[in-house]
Enzyme design. Structure first.
Site, PDB file in Angstrom:
ATOM      1  N   LYS A  49       0.846  -1.204   0.000  1.00 32.40           N
ATOM      2  CA  LYS A  49       0.000   0.000   0.000  1.00 32.40           C
ATOM      3  C   LYS A  49       0.875   1.245   0.000  1.00 32.40           C
ATOM      4  CE  LYS A  49      -3.779  -2.371   2.310  1.00 32.40           C
ATOM      5  NZ  LYS A  49      -4.494  -2.666   3.547  1.00 32.40           N
ATOM      6  N   GLN A  93      -4.179  -1.108   9.614  1.00 36.14           N
ATOM      7  CA  GLN A  93      -4.151  -2.461   9.044  1.00 36.14           C
ATOM      8  C   GLN A  93      -4.773  -3.461  10.023  1.00 36.14           C
ATOM      9  OE1 GLN A  93      -3.083  -3.263   5.878  1.00 36.14           O
ATOM     10  NE2 GLN A  93      -3.855  -5.315   6.336  1.00 36.14           N
ATOM     11  N   ASP A 116     -10.443   3.503   4.295  1.00 31.25           N
ATOM     12  CA  ASP A 116     -10.916   2.122   4.175  1.00 31.25           C
ATOM     13  C   ASP A 116     -12.438   2.068   4.129  1.00 31.25           C
ATOM     14  OD1 ASP A 116      -9.007   0.161   3.815  1.00 31.25           O
ATOM     15  OD2 ASP A 116      -8.486   0.029   5.945  1.00 31.25           O
TER      16      ASP A 116
END
Ligand code: NAD
Length: 278
Positions: A49, A93, A116
């Protein structure tokens, strides 16, 4: 002839577009990727990422925190990032270590920086048709579907899986495109029969090659979100070899939905920077 949907190629185009839009916008989007602990798989995801963000001109910063960090310390870090004007996107994460309440951490992120799209406010915005940040994997799936089919109105869509990360937001996006949506899950009766009604079938379960040819209507479009490792090889939730000949189009694993997820994260980071500038 079945079309094999090339997610890798589409994702590369989306990344190129994001890079161009960032250049034109004059924005310098900043993304903070928070990694708690040292789970090897999470480390790989975070590295990917971070690298992908840098390639499109996003100032990415990986914040590594010890596995035994307290929840209060982690929340304090999130609060600091929420205030940081250089940061437009914050991603924590998952999974987090067991002693930390994942929901509390996600909901501590400023919803306008929640790239997200997991914050309860963004879930609510999506559910009520308001603009917000949308989870990256379902966003990637809907972009692939719209590129292939154009108008999805009136189509029967079946989503297998009801997670907050994939299944539910996927169903919501299909509904917003005027599909007639069924969410199937582990308690669904006659799952093959339900799936066989679908013009669009999305599998997001995590069970290797579960969807068989007799579950799929002739000419359906099949989106395989599953990522499973069997004997060291990646495969999806769909038995590709059996199912592909029956489909109008299908995503392979790997090379289908997977690459779209990171590309959509970059798109979300740019969108967040734009929203925050306003
Ligand atoms: P999850 O475990 O949170 O949810 C799985 C869902 O499948 C549940 O809602 C459950 O009800 C349903 N399910 C389980 N067994 C079932 C059965 N026998 N029949 C019908 N439904 C059943 O998983 P998730 O986070 O939604 O991920 C699903 C899959 O997608 C996993 O393989 C994951 O690795 C993959 N995934 C891929 C990406 C990507 O970028 N391509 C991103 C996220 C998740």
């Amino acid at each position: 002839m079945t079309k094999i949907i090339n997610g890798k190629e589409f994702a590369a185009k989306l990344r190129a577009l994001t890079l161009k839009e960032i250049e034109v916008s004059g924005l310098k989007p900043g993304l903070a990727v928070v990694l708690v602990g040292n789970d090897p798989a999470s480390e790989v995801y975070v590295r990917n990422k971070d690298a992908a963000a840098r390639e499109v001109g996003i100032a990415a910063e990986t914040i590594k925190l010890a596995a035994d960090i307290s929840q209060a310390e982690l929340l304090a870090k999130i609060a600091e990032l929420n205030k940081d004007k250089k940061i437009h996107g914050i991603l924590v994460q998952l999974p987090l270590p067991k002693h930390i309440d994942e929901k509390a951490v996600i909901n501590a992120i400023d919803p306008d920086k929640d790239v997200d799209g997991f914050h309860v406010i963004n879930a609510g915005r999506a559910f009520t048709g308001q603009a917000g940040l949308v989870p990256c994997t379902p966003l990637g799936c809907i972009l692939l579907l719209k590129d292939l089919l154009g108008d999805l109105s009136g189509m029967n869509a079946v989503v297998i899986g009801r997670s907050n990360i994939v299944g539910k937001p996927m169903a919501n996006l299909l509904l917003a495109e005027n599909c007639t949506v069924t969410i199937a899950h582990s308690k669904t009766r006659d799952l093959p029969g339900v799936c066989a009604q679908a013009d669009i079938l999305v599998a997001a379960v995590g069970r290797p090659k579960m969807v068989k040819a007799n579950w799929v209507k002739e000419g359906a479009v099949v989106i395989d979100v599953g990522i499973n490792r069997v004997d060291g090889k990646l495969c999806g939730d769909v038995d590709f070899d059996e199912v592909a000949p029956k489909c109008r189009a299908i995503t392979p694993v790997p090379g289908g939905v997977g690459p779209m997820t990171i590309a959509c994260l970059l798109k979300n980071t740019l969108d967040a920077a734009r929203r925050l500038r306003k």
